[in-house]
Design an enzyme around this catalytic site. Structure first.
Site, PDB file in Angstrom:
ATOM      1  N   ARG A   1      11.585   1.839   4.003  1.00 27.46           N
ATOM      2  CA  ARG A   1      10.723   1.161   4.967  1.00 27.46           C
ATOM      3  C   ARG A   1      11.595   0.148   5.685  1.00 27.46           C
ATOM      4  O   ARG A   1      12.256  -0.673   5.028  1.00 27.46           O
ATOM      5  CB  ARG A   1       9.601   0.445   4.233  1.00 27.46           C
ATOM      6  CG  ARG A   1       8.737  -0.424   5.102  1.00 27.46           C
ATOM      7  CD  ARG A   1       7.662   0.399   5.788  1.00 27.46           C
ATOM      8  NE  ARG A   1       6.569  -0.395   6.263  1.00 27.46           N
ATOM      9  CZ  ARG A   1       5.330   0.071   6.381  1.00 27.46           C
ATOM     10  NH1 ARG A   1       5.048   1.314   6.057  1.00 27.46           N
ATOM     11  NH2 ARG A   1       4.371  -0.688   6.844  1.00 27.46           N
TER      12      ARG A   1
ATOM     13  N   ARG B   1       0.820  -1.204   0.000  1.00 23.80           N
ATOM     14  CA  ARG B   1       0.000   0.000   0.000  1.00 23.80           C
ATOM     15  C   ARG B   1       0.862   1.266   0.000  1.00 23.80           C
ATOM     16  O   ARG B   1       0.693   2.168  -0.828  1.00 23.80           O
ATOM     17  CB  ARG B   1      -0.882  -0.031   1.250  1.00 23.80           C
ATOM     18  CG  ARG B   1      -1.907   1.045   1.385  1.00 23.80           C
ATOM     19  CD  ARG B   1      -2.697   0.817   2.682  1.00 23.80           C
ATOM     20  NE  ARG B   1      -3.212  -0.529   2.715  1.00 23.80           N
ATOM     21  CZ  ARG B   1      -4.375  -0.884   2.187  1.00 23.80           C
ATOM     22  NH1 ARG B   1      -5.136   0.023   1.615  1.00 23.80           N
ATOM     23  NH2 ARG B   1      -4.774  -2.130   2.234  1.00 23.80           N
ATOM     24  N   THR B   2       1.807   1.333   0.933  1.00 26.42           N
ATOM     25  CA  THR B   2       2.659   2.516   1.043  1.00 26.42           C
ATOM     26  C   THR B   2       3.576   2.641  -0.173  1.00 26.42           C
ATOM     27  O   THR B   2       3.776   3.725  -0.720  1.00 26.42           O
ATOM     28  CB  THR B   2       3.494   2.435   2.338  1.00 26.42           C
ATOM     29  OG1 THR B   2       2.609   2.382   3.451  1.00 26.42           O
ATOM     30  CG2 THR B   2       4.400   3.645   2.475  1.00 26.42           C
TER      31      THR B   2
ATOM     32  N   LYS C   1      24.961 -12.242   4.704  1.00 28.02           N
ATOM     33  CA  LYS C   1      24.243 -12.385   5.976  1.00 28.02           C
ATOM     34  C   LYS C   1      24.593 -11.266   6.934  1.00 28.02           C
ATOM     35  O   LYS C   1      25.007 -11.494   8.057  1.00 28.02           O
ATOM     36  CB  LYS C   1      24.547 -13.745   6.599  1.00 28.02           C
ATOM     37  CG  LYS C   1      23.897 -14.875   5.821  1.00 28.02           C
ATOM     38  CD  LYS C   1      24.309 -16.238   6.332  1.00 28.02           C
ATOM     39  CE  LYS C   1      23.825 -17.324   5.383  1.00 28.02           C
ATOM     40  NZ  LYS C   1      24.577 -18.558   5.461  1.00 28.02           N
TER      41      LYS C   1
ATOM     42  N   HIS D   1       6.037   7.119  11.196  1.00 31.51           N
ATOM     43  CA  HIS D   1       5.515   6.958   9.847  1.00 31.51           C
ATOM     44  C   HIS D   1       5.016   8.343   9.432  1.00 31.51           C
ATOM     45  O   HIS D   1       3.816   8.568   9.269  1.00 31.51           O
ATOM     46  CB  HIS D   1       4.383   5.933   9.851  1.00 31.51           C
ATOM     47  CG  HIS D   1       4.006   5.424   8.489  1.00 31.51           C
ATOM     48  ND1 HIS D   1       4.639   5.825   7.335  1.00 31.51           N
ATOM     49  CD2 HIS D   1       3.042   4.546   8.091  1.00 31.51           C
ATOM     50  CE1 HIS D   1       4.089   5.210   6.299  1.00 31.51           C
ATOM     51  NE2 HIS D   1       3.118   4.437   6.727  1.00 31.51           N
TER      52      HIS D   1
END
Lengths: 293, 293, 293
Positions: free
Chosen positions: A132, A81-82, A111, A160
């Site tokens: 994100r 969505r974002t 890693k 956010h």
């Protein structure tokens, strides 16, 4: 953290030359925006809204203001969505996108590549990074490393800020003002980063009353007013009957059963307009950070 | 379901103003296309084919007719082949793409956002939605919700209309006509949504003979002619020897052992041309739905 | 395998018409480049570097030389770093991208579509294919099938030629020459495809000394000079103290503990410049393969 370019900074830089200060800015947390910055971002968002509505169905009128710019969406956890909202914003302004939905793979071979190393690589490929991440503080670390602007698209339990900006923008668009409003925040507020960012932003305005309605007692700092409540709340037709006519029902989406579908057709249901406002806010931020007003 | 824009609708809208009716259309199922609509789509597909072939190796001649338009590919199940075909079609016409290969993540946070809510969000970001879903009927529900065009890129055991369109288009391109042809359909027909869509479309033409060749007895309705057969069929050099010279061998791909590799060089092997025709059909549909002819 | 277009081939084709031979080339393995080809690729890479640096912060000066071209990144194993570098290169030149990060899904329905069949489909949609595969020799097979250029972005334990090209380019940029240099290769060299490709390329130059430093005894063929060593090597401040001032520290990234973070600020630390050089090398290859110089 590169400061978000303020009006005055941009004015002096405009005097000094072409957009000199405009590469300085990052969007990391709600606290960085004062009321003047909010006003300006919302002005540009309204221009974006008008631009979109003025586009004919044949595509004429589309802006190309970000043509030649490349945005990297660096997502360490999925948020379709974002991500879509940012990518649509960039493309609506003529810009291009590099997508990394699975940014963890940057470090899979070793890693454990540091976020800083990944940022240094990606900033070599792009003009702005939308990050994100699953860790609080990751966006701030990325901004400290990058020479290009970084936008925080959610960092774990942290902030956010673009969601908070679009929430405040939606209130202003729906009600026409922000001063003097009464805001009810309902849900699992203790773990809600959006609520925290929103509370910071709305506190910039005057005579705000915030009602916190949550199953658990809520402890939030830096907020003058709150009321805690218990119970599970669902907005349905019955709630509509007792809500004022000028009320605005918002939701960050996705919803489950918090709002029943029969509420959607009520003019007070603003949540899909709210999602669309996210597009305008992100268009505004991308424009301000990359080319200025 | 928004009707696919017919010739007459477009003519009247052209008289009324700029492309007024062109946002009405969806591509949901084979049944919505009459013979006139097929003829028109195939005409535009041939234009697309000519456009592509006329492009020089330096890129000159590329169309920009969909510049400024944004297509969202909303895929609830992976189908790289179909997604690439649509995205290439959009880009070949100058349009842009928002990709959601993992559309299920829209609802992951809430474990159950409805398709309708997702569609309302995505239509705020894009000009047309290409939907792939695992449930029959999903595309029709999406089209009922969206104000922008929706194209069904396969909905579970339901329909896959663009595949059927490209199949019929390929027959016409290879043979030169559709009336009077004999069509053999081989494989697991009972579960084949493409076969169902194709059978609907081909039935619009005259004097069609369809031979169903399947391991199981096939029960299909609304088709006048069929023959069921048993066994496993492989097209190899031996089959080529007994096939007529004007025969056309088609396959939706991917193939396993249904067609041996040594058949590929035979001029009757049309399956890679067929895949390319999918590009032209999808270019044609995108152009018709977004800007008209 | 379509030969990489040599200077002479391009000259004769330029005489013969528009870029006639330019679709011939593939980039599959280090062995295909002679010293003349390297010199030319590096020249174009420097032009790309200058182009990027000459772009203003308002985006003016961006090249559109590959506008209308479509690159498919066909990745059978994830490599976000390499994919991003190619996609940024294409977009920086105005080209478009089709992304397939999960190319294995091409064959998921059939559990076994051949690479050749997938290539035949994808070449119908795009102008150039960048292939990452888990099997040695896959890129060569793809190039043998495709009529459009194929670039090997790593094929299992085989080759990774663009990485080797950017390594050699970085040495030349940092030191100013390639003849007469001393090169130390440190790490798990037995399994390093990059090292193998690099050793092939660097051997084109004169008076090269290569020191192989590895935990295991290294056995490499076709190289005149090597020294094997044992132990685990970490580049830190202490190593910097004994390294010559003109030394260059390179690393393909991601790094773990092979180089400590406090080395990053030393001017001899070239690994982030090296990553950026990868962008220029890939821009150069895309330009050469699609439109020539």
């Amino acid at each position: 953290l590169k400061p978000f370019p303020s009006l005055s900074a941009r004015r002096s830089s405009a005097a000094a030359g072409v957009a000199a200060s405009l590469r300085l800015g990052d969007v990391i947390e709600a606290q960085q925006f004062d009321r003047g910055a909010l006003t300006e971002i919302f002005e540009v968002a309204r221009e974006m809204d008008a631009l979109e509505r003025g586009t004919t169905c044949r595509g004429a009128g589309r802006s190309r203001v970000l043509e030649g710019y490349l945005m990297a969406t660096l997502f360490y956890e999925p948020s379709t969505r974002t991500r879509l909202s940012f990518e649509a914003a960039m493309r609506r302004l003529g810009g291009e996108v590099l997508t990394t939905e699975n940014a963890r793979e940057f470090s899979s071979a070793a890693k454990g590549e540091t976020l800083e190393d990944t940022i240094r690589t990606v900033e070599g490929y792009s003009d702005i990074i939308v990050l994100r991440h699953f860790e609080s503080g990751a966006a701030r670390r990325a901004a400290a490393t990058a020479d290009i602007p970084v936008i925080n698209a959610g960092d774990g339990p942290g902030q956010h800020p673009t969601q908070a900006l679009l929430d405040v923008y939606t209130i202003e668009r729906e009600i026409g003002t922000l001063d003097g409003i009464k805001l009810g925040l309902v849900g699992d507020l203790a773990n809600g980063r959006t609520v925290r960012s929103l509370a910071y932003l709305i506190a910039k305005y005057q005579n705000i009353k915030i009602y916190f309605v949550s199953p658990d007692v809520v402890k939030m700092k830096r907020i003058d007013l709150y009321e805690a409540a218990r119970g599970k709340y669902i907005v349905d037709k019955k709630v509509l009957d007792v809500l004022p006519k000028h009320a605005v029902i918002m939701h960050p989406l996705p919803r489950l059963d918090e709002i029943t579908v029969d509420v959607d057709s009520d003019p007070r249901a603003a949540y899909f307009r709210q999602a669309k406002n996210g597009l305008y806010i992100r268009m505004a931020l991308l424009k301000l950070l990359l080319v200025g007003r």
